[in-house]
Design a protein around this motif. Sequence first.
Motif, short mmCIF file in Angstrom:
data_model
loop_
_atom_site.label_atom_id
_atom_site.label_comp_id
_atom_site.label_asym_id
_atom_site.label_seq_id
_atom_site.Cartn_x
_atom_site.Cartn_y
_atom_site.Cartn_z
N UNK A 47 0.68 -1.13 -0.12
CA UNK A 47 -0.24 -0.22 0.14
C UNK A 47 0.89 1.13 -0.09
N UNK A 48 0.69 2.13 -0.81
CA UNK A 48 1.23 3.28 -0.90
C UNK A 48 1.17 4.32 0.39
N UNK A 49 2.21 4.98 0.70
CA UNK A 49 2.06 5.98 1.95
C UNK A 49 0.97 6.96 1.69
N UNK A 50 0.49 7.62 2.88
CA UNK A 50 -0.34 8.66 2.80
C UNK A 50 0.27 10.13 3.29
N UNK A 51 0.07 11.10 2.69
CA UNK A 51 0.53 12.40 3.32
C UNK A 51 -0.66 13.09 3.94
N UNK A 52 -0.71 13.48 4.92
CA UNK A 52 -1.73 13.71 5.90
C UNK A 52 -1.50 15.46 6.05
N UNK A 53 -0.78 15.89 5.48
CA UNK A 53 -0.41 17.47 5.90
C UNK A 53 -0.74 18.37 4.58
N UNK A 54 -0.78 19.56 4.90
CA UNK A 54 -1.38 20.62 3.91
C UNK A 54 -0.20 21.74 3.94
N UNK A 55 0.25 22.19 2.75
CA UNK A 55 1.25 23.30 2.69
C UNK A 55 1.09 24.56 3.48
N UNK A 56 1.99 25.10 4.24
CA UNK A 56 1.68 26.61 4.66
C UNK A 56 1.60 27.52 3.43
N UNK A 57 0.91 28.45 3.59
CA UNK A 57 0.76 29.66 2.37
C UNK A 57 1.56 30.78 2.89
N UNK A 58 2.21 30.78 3.89
CA UNK A 58 2.96 32.09 4.07
C UNK A 58 4.47 31.82 4.22
N UNK A 59 5.20 33.11 3.84
CA UNK A 59 6.78 33.00 3.73
C UNK A 59 7.06 34.02 4.86
N UNK A 60 7.81 33.66 5.89
CA UNK A 60 8.30 34.35 6.99
C UNK A 60 9.70 34.79 6.92
#
Length: 269
Positions: A180-193
């Motif tokens: 079974x393939x791995x799962x990505x459970x997060x979403x990218x952050x939209x800010x540049x600090x």
Amino acid sequence: MCNRDKANSLSAGKRMKSSLMLFILFFIILSGCKDETKPPSSEPQPLVQTAPADDEKAVNVESGAYVTAPDEAGGVESEAYDDNKENSLPEIVSLKLIPQVIYPGTTVIAKAEGRDNEEEDVTFYYRWQKNEEFLPGEEDEELDTTGFSKGDLITAFVTPFDGENEGKQVMSPSLLVSNRPPDITSAPVGNIVDGMFIYKVEASDPDGDELKFSLEGSPAAMTIDAGGRVEWKVPIDAKGPFSVKVVVSDGDATTFQGFNIGGIEVERR
């Protein structure tokens, strides 16, 4: 004196005559006895056989069969029947496992088709094998693979039955439990600090495999470490949008996550 001699001669003649008659009689008797004691002829004698009457004739019929007499028109009342004749065995003409790609937890179904020359209904007995061991209690057409591991080999053994006899057992093609393939459970952050883009990729593998992270089609100088942390120092003159593709692999299968950087608010401290 002469008369006495004459008398003696006559008496002697009579005695001789009597003795001769007795001898002849004895010879005749003896000859008759020989004829009666003559041995029987040694030539073979013809045998005499008697045929039984018509009503005494018998028909020898083997056990398990009956014979019907012809009717007056010369036909037969009914067909001869032999209950010793073997019933033809049912057979499997098609057997496959579905679906073709399975993972741990997938329900596998053995689809069998059979036929019987006597047109009797054909049912099936099932046995399931994982790797080289038969699974006790698994006797249905469906197999739940929950708890199985990738790389396990699944095979079904199916026997046809027509209600009276079992046919030949047939082995299905084997299925390999896939990774079974791995799962990505997060979403990218939209800010540049402070001019830095940072994104921690969260992923897991249902088979417990070790994961590897990489980037494809990312901006220059963007990196990702072994733990899935993405870092990119955004150039002052950078103009977007920029496409990013994160790749997570367990060694057998890969999962992708794509996103864009551009048109976002840049915070500087």
